[in-house]
Design a protein around this motif. Structure first.
Motif, PDB file in Angstrom:
ATOM      1  N   CYS B 217     -69.824  49.394  37.413  1.00  0.00           N
ATOM      2  CA  CYS B 217     -70.037  49.389  38.857  1.00  0.00           C
ATOM      3  C   CYS B 217     -71.525  49.268  39.174  1.00  0.00           C
ATOM      4  O   CYS B 217     -72.138  50.182  39.714  1.00  0.00           O
ATOM      5  CB  CYS B 217     -69.489  50.657  39.487  1.00  0.00           C
ATOM      6  N   ARG B 218     -72.144  48.194  38.756  1.00  0.00           N
ATOM      7  CA  ARG B 218     -73.573  48.016  39.052  1.00  0.00           C
ATOM      8  C   ARG B 218     -73.741  46.709  39.801  1.00  0.00           C
ATOM      9  O   ARG B 218     -72.776  46.029  40.113  1.00  0.00           O
ATOM     10  CB  ARG B 218     -74.371  48.023  37.766  1.00  0.00           C
ATOM     11  N   GLY B 219     -74.989  46.419  40.077  1.00  0.00           N
ATOM     12  CA  GLY B 219     -75.260  45.158  40.771  1.00  0.00           C
ATOM     13  C   GLY B 219     -75.199  45.331  42.276  1.00  0.00           C
ATOM     14  O   GLY B 219     -74.418  44.678  42.950  1.00  0.00           O
ATOM     15  N   GLY B 220     -75.991  46.249  42.766  1.00  0.00           N
ATOM     16  CA  GLY B 220     -76.080  46.409  44.216  1.00  0.00           C
ATOM     17  C   GLY B 220     -75.026  47.339  44.769  1.00  0.00           C
ATOM     18  O   GLY B 220     -74.016  47.616  44.124  1.00  0.00           O
ATOM     19  N   MET B 221     -75.291  47.811  45.972  1.00  0.00           N
ATOM     20  CA  MET B 221     -74.442  48.812  46.611  1.00  0.00           C
ATOM     21  C   MET B 221     -73.029  48.273  46.849  1.00  0.00           C
ATOM     22  O   MET B 221     -72.039  48.878  46.439  1.00  0.00           O
ATOM     23  CB  MET B 221     -75.080  49.194  47.952  1.00  0.00           C
ATOM     24  N   LEU B 222     -72.985  47.114  47.472  1.00  0.00           N
ATOM     25  CA  LEU B 222     -71.699  46.587  47.905  1.00  0.00           C
ATOM     26  C   LEU B 222     -70.821  46.229  46.715  1.00  0.00           C
ATOM     27  O   LEU B 222     -69.666  46.640  46.608  1.00  0.00           O
ATOM     28  CB  LEU B 222     -71.943  45.352  48.776  1.00  0.00           C
ATOM     29  N   LYS B 223     -71.445  45.476  45.796  1.00  0.00           N
ATOM     30  CA  LYS B 223     -70.709  45.062  44.611  1.00  0.00           C
ATOM     31  C   LYS B 223     -70.257  46.281  43.806  1.00  0.00           C
ATOM     32  O   LYS B 223     -69.128  46.360  43.335  1.00  0.00           O
ATOM     33  CB  LYS B 223     -71.609  44.162  43.761  1.00  0.00           C
ATOM     34  N   GLY B 224     -71.195  47.222  43.723  1.00  0.00           N
ATOM     35  CA  GLY B 224     -70.878  48.434  42.964  1.00  0.00           C
ATOM     36  C   GLY B 224     -69.676  49.151  43.527  1.00  0.00           C
ATOM     37  O   GLY B 224     -68.749  49.505  42.812  1.00  0.00           O
TER      38      GLY B 224
END
Lengths: 517, 518
Positions: B217-224
């Protein structure tokens, strides 16, 4: 001999052998590993039921061995083979030579120490208990580990020192040791069915190893002990006799050599039979126990000539026991003669091993009163030759197993049978190995072999699943035995031929070398 | 030359990875078949009863049935698994699946059938090993087969004592293999399924959670967050598949109650070699000394060796241990690993972390069985082939934890078998590791015939293992000789105390290796 040409490729040189880790530390590490594994397999097989478990009044071989311990422990030596009020010979009377009796005595001491009830006179007949079974099993395990295992290792060491030619590698040593120690027939009979074949076969192996290392006198002692443990070891006698005679004749003073050997044999026999040498009668008493001619030419179903041909010729009805005795003796000697003459004329180590196989298989096929378990004797030299003749070894093993299958079923050892056989085949075809499967033209085509394999497999199934027609209650046994008999005869022909060809092969090689030079 | 190439090709083919794996599996299977008549614990009857009750009762009564004292206390997937097996059991012999008549049924058919199911379910372990070793060189792969497929612990626990650990650990390995490949969702999904097979694997859940959170769950807030939601949905779907029917029937409370039976003591009848052994010994020692000094210390009413402990404290001096305390300690012990996983979630570290989590659970957990050591010893095998130090640690740990299982087989008949199993394992391990790492030391060009000696075990380790032999000889031979029937628990106690030292060492070593890792 084009088809049988050996292709020698040293696998170690060409590719990175995947068993390098196992063989890297040298032969000692392999011996220990294989021996521990073989012991583990034996210990696991010994969990299974023994012959005659819970089947009064006669039980089976287990009860016989236990009874001998009881007799030898509680009676004086001279009484062991004599029928008396305390020793009822009709109830599993001692019918093996004295070394077996001594061995029973020693094992009896062990049992008495931990579990006196299991070997007390009279009251222990038919004794069955958890501890009793365990102790009995441990006596076999320990005899195996103390006699058969060292003998095999002795053989392997000698064999690979003699034959340290280019194409043998350390992983061969490991493979060969495994083949010898994981022989499923031996494991099932000794640790499942319950017998002490490991002792006599171990002594025989030791004798073979001693001969290969040139210690003929020591070999004589060991072999005499083997005969005195189980008279069946006499199956090897023609090979030992002819090889030693042939070797002695090559020496400077043949007569001296022969008499030395003769004296050693006599000395060993005298030592073993000492308690019975006080009168001729007592010797005859023991001897009459060892040769139970009254039991007929064959018992049950066994894959030898007499039983297989009995479907056509009723030997038991046509001839008296006396004439059958002579007939079987004649047939056995006659079939042994070729391999014996070869060994007397040109004794060689390799020829000796083939001779062992030939003489024992002749005895199995033609001698009097053969048990299905006696197939262990031809199997021993076959496994000694496993590296030379992997195909023959596997083939003989396969049908030896089949010939014992009815016995195994009676003992309730089917899972052990399947597992131990599969284990041998798996190790036989261990990954990264390549056996020179020298296909013999006797076992002609691939399809023929495939058909035979399928046939033997389906016979297993048929024997297990189907009921024989009421008219022929032993139909399936007869089928199994006839199939096995035919294959044993093929093997015997093939090995006899091979042994005879040795001289020619050696001559050819020499000629080739001369030509090249 | 052509002939030669043909043979070489044959040899190459015969040692392709899949052939090697199958070969190891089949050899092991043969040995397992030979072990059919060996001792089996009450777990055998437990599983037979579960076959019967899943077959003859409707789903709604599975967790309520009390015909046998061995009630169903595994999560639903395992019950479904038993239902699946019971279909075949019914074909083989109907008495196996009969709820009343099948009680304590012990004919050959039921023994062969149940033992065969364990062997076949080990295919799952085989698949797990295959997935984990796919990308390794052939020698490491073989070594792992040796350590995992031929693990003596699995032989003892699964094929003699009787359980399905090989199957369950196989699922764990599959999950780990997905994580190592970077396929996080699949890894999480398989792990969730594993939890629904046996909830004892729950201990590693924090590590899984942190790792997946940080790695997947990484790669920015939304993507996460969207990834987190997706992962959560997957996991919940698995759990719903398992527990759904029981939630629907309104039985979830009963299921949970069965799965977590309270009222069991801190220690099992035979103390697992973990931290609490030291605690108990300290308590006994203190009580003894204080009594000598004249203090009045009451003897605790609850027995520690009895297994079941009521409300009374079994300790005379030290404070009572509660489940909550053990939980806290497990989490505390886990925290360095969780921090590492949070800071730098690395794929190649995951096996090590998971193994460490199970080690913590084993050391500090509540009512731990000695069999639970399998949960970390097997995954550590994959770590052990990486470096010489890992191998050294594994060599000791595997011997100790296998030895700690010896009391499971207490009958004389199996004695030679367990000793030979451990002996064979130690020899093979020693040969395998020495060859592996002496080769690694040599560079390909300068392979000298003189082997570089690989020191697999230091002098302390040697002394420790020698002590193991002494403990065994004392327990088996000298104790009955000198003390007779007095102090019957002493040999077992000695084994668990002695092995606890080894496991503690392993825990510290693992902790150190995790903390020091980059």
């Amino acid at each position: 001999m084009t088809k049988g040409k050996k292709i020698t490729v040293n696998v170690d040189d060409c590719v990175d052998n995947c068993w390098r880790w196992l063989v890297q530390k040298g032969p000692a590490a392999i011996f220990v590993t294989v021996a521990v594994f073989a012991l583990l397999v034996r210990a696991a097989v010994s969990l299974h039921p023994y012959s005659g478990a819970g089947h009064p009044p006669k039980f089976g071989d287990y009860e016989a061995q236990r009874h001998w311990m009881e007799i030898t422990l509680n009676l004086p030596v001279r009484e062991w083979y004599r029928n008396s009020t305390t020793n009822d010979l009709s109830y599993w009377g001692l019918d093996y030579p004295p070394v077996t009796a001594y061995q029973s005595f020693i094992h009896g001491l062990f049992l008495r120490f931990f579990h006196p009830d299991s070997v007390s006179l009279f009251s222990s007949r038919g004794h069955e208990s958890y501890l009793g079974k365990l102790l009995m099993r441990w006596t076999v395990l320990s005899s195996d580990a103390l006699i058969f295992f060292p003998a095999v290792i002795y053989f392997i060491i000698v064999y690979y020192n003699r034959h340290s030619k280019s194409h043998t590698t350390t992983s061969d040593t490991g493979w060969h040791t495994a083949m010898l120690l994981l022989n499923p027939c031996l494991i099932l009979i000794d640790h499942g069915h319950f017998q002490y074949n490991c002792i006599s076969l171990g002594l025989s192996t030791g004798a073979v190893a001693a001969i290969l290392s040139g210690q003929n006198l020591f070999a004589c002692v060991l072999y005499c002990l083997a005969i005195n443990h189980k008279q069946m070891s006499i199956y090897f006698a023609p090979a030992f006799f002819s090889h030693l005679l042939g070797k002695s004749l090559k020496r400077k003073y043949p007569l001296l050599e022969v008499s030395k050997l003769g004296l050693v044999v006599l000395g060993t026999f005298a030592a073993v039979w000492w308690p019975y040498l006080y009168s001729v009668e007592s010797i005859l008493e023991v001897l009459s126990r060892l040769a139970p001619f009254e039991r007929g030419i064959y018992e049950d179903y066994v894959a030898n000539f007499w039983c297989a041909s009995s479907t056509l010729i009723k030997w038991k009805k046509l001839f008296t026991t006396q004439s059958l005795k002579l007939l079987s003796l004649g047939a056995t000697v006659l079939t042994c003669v070729p391999s014996m003459t070869q060994q007397i004329k040109s004794p060689s180590n390799k020829g000796f091993l083939y001779g062992l196989l030939n003489s024992s298989i002749s005895f199995y096929l033609f001698s009097f009163q053969v048990h299905e378990k006696s197939i262990l004797l031809p199997l021993l030299p076959a496994s000694l030759l496993a590296v030379e003749e992997p195909f023959l070894f596997r083939w003989l093993m396969q049908f030896a197993m089949l010939s014992m299958f009815p016995l195994i079923c009676r003992d309730g050892l089917i899972p052990a049978y399947l597992a131990s056989f599969a284990l041998l085949i798996l190790i036989f075809y261990a990954p990264g190995q390549r056996r020179n499967e020298e296909i013999n033209y006797y076992f002609s085509t691939r399809i023929m072999r495939l058909i035979l394999c399928v046939l033997s497999f389906s016979l297993h199934i048929v024997y297990l699943v189907m009921r024989p027609p009421e008219k022929y209650p032993f139909l399936f046994e007869a089928l199994i035995m006839n199939l096995c008999f035919s294959q044993f005869v093929l093997v015997a022909l093939c090995t006899n031929f091979k042994q005879w060809m040795f001289k020619h092969v050696i001559l050819e090689l020499k000629e080739k070398k001369k030509k090249l030079n | 030359m052509e002939e030669r190439n043909r043979i070489l090709k044959q040899v190459q083919n015969s040692r392709s990875p899949k052939v090697v794996l199958w070969w190891f599996f089949l050899v092991a299977a043969c040995l397992k078949v030979l072990l059919f008549p060996s001792y089996r614990s009450t777990d055998f009857e437990v599983h037979r009863n579960w076959l019967a009750l899943t077959h003859s009762l409707p789903l709604s009564q599975w967790y309520f049935d009390e015909t046998s004292p061995w009630t169903l206390d595994y999560p639903p997937f395992f019950a479904y698994f038993e239902r699946f097996l019971s279909f075949f059991a019914n074909l083989v012999d109907q008495q196996i699946v009969h709820l009343q008549e099948g009680l304590n049924y012990s004919s050959n058919t039921v023994i062969y059938f149940q033992r065969a199911t364990v062997i076949l379910s080990d295919l799952c372990l085989l698949f797990g090993v295959y997935r984990m070793t796919k990308n390794l060189d052939s020698r490491r792969q073989m070594l792992i087969c040796l350590l995992v497929i031929w693990s003596p612990m699995l032989f003892i626990v699964d094929h003699m004592h009787f359980q399905y650990n090989g199957f369950l650990i196989g699922i764990l390995l599959i999950s780990l293999s997905y994580l190592e490949e970077g396929r996080d969702v699949l890894g999480g999904l398989v792990f969730a399924a594993l939890l629904c097979f046996k909830h004892l694997f729950l201990v590693a859940a924090p590590v899984y959670f942190v790792y997946l959170l940080r790695h997947y769950c990484r790669g920015g807030m939304l993507k996460g967050i969207s990834r987190l939601l997706f992962l959560g949905a997957v996991v919940i779907a698995v759990i719903a598949a398992a527990f759904g029917p029981f939630i629907y029937l309104g039985q979830i409370h009963q299921v949970i109650h069965r799965m977590f039976p309270f009222g069991r003591g801190l220690c099992h009848a035979y103390w697992a070699p973990n931290f609490w052994v030291f605690y108990i010994i300290l308590d006994k020692g203190l009580a003894f000394m204080l009594r000598k000094l004249g203090f009045k210390i009451p003897i605790p009413t609850a027995s520690l060796t009895g297994g079941l402990v009521g409300d009374a404290s079994p300790f005379s001096v030290l404070p009572q241990v509660t489940p909550l305390l053990t939980l806290t300690m497990v989490v505390l012990a886990l925290s360095p690993c969780l921090i590492k996983a949070w800071k730098k979630p690395q794929q190649h570290m995951i096996s090590r972390w998971i193994a460490y989590a199970y080690t913590c659970g084993f050391l500090f957990g509540w009512h731990v069985h000695e069999k639970a050591s399998l949960h970390f010893v097997i995954p550590l095998a994959f770590v052990a082939v990486q470096t010489l130090n890992d191998a050294r640690h594994y060599f000791l740990l595997s011997i100790v934890s296998c030895y700690s299982l010896f009391p499971l087989l207490f009958e004389a008949q199996e004695y030679p078998i367990k000793v030979l199993l451990l002996l064979l394992h130690s020899i093979l391990m020693w040969l395998g590791f020495s060859a592996q790492f002496s080769d690694d030391n040599d560079t390909e060009t300068s392979r000298t015939p003189a082997e570089k000696r690989v020191c697999l075990i230091g002098s302390t380790g040697k002394c420790y293992l020698a002590g193991l032999v002494v403990v065994e000889i004392w327990g088996q031979f000298l104790h009955p000789l000198f003390l007779g029937d007095k102090l019957p628990f002493l040999p077992l106690m000695l084994i668990s105390i002695y092995c606890a030292f080894g496991i503690m060492y392993s825990w510290i070593w693992q902790l150190q290796s995790i903390v020091k890792s980059p």
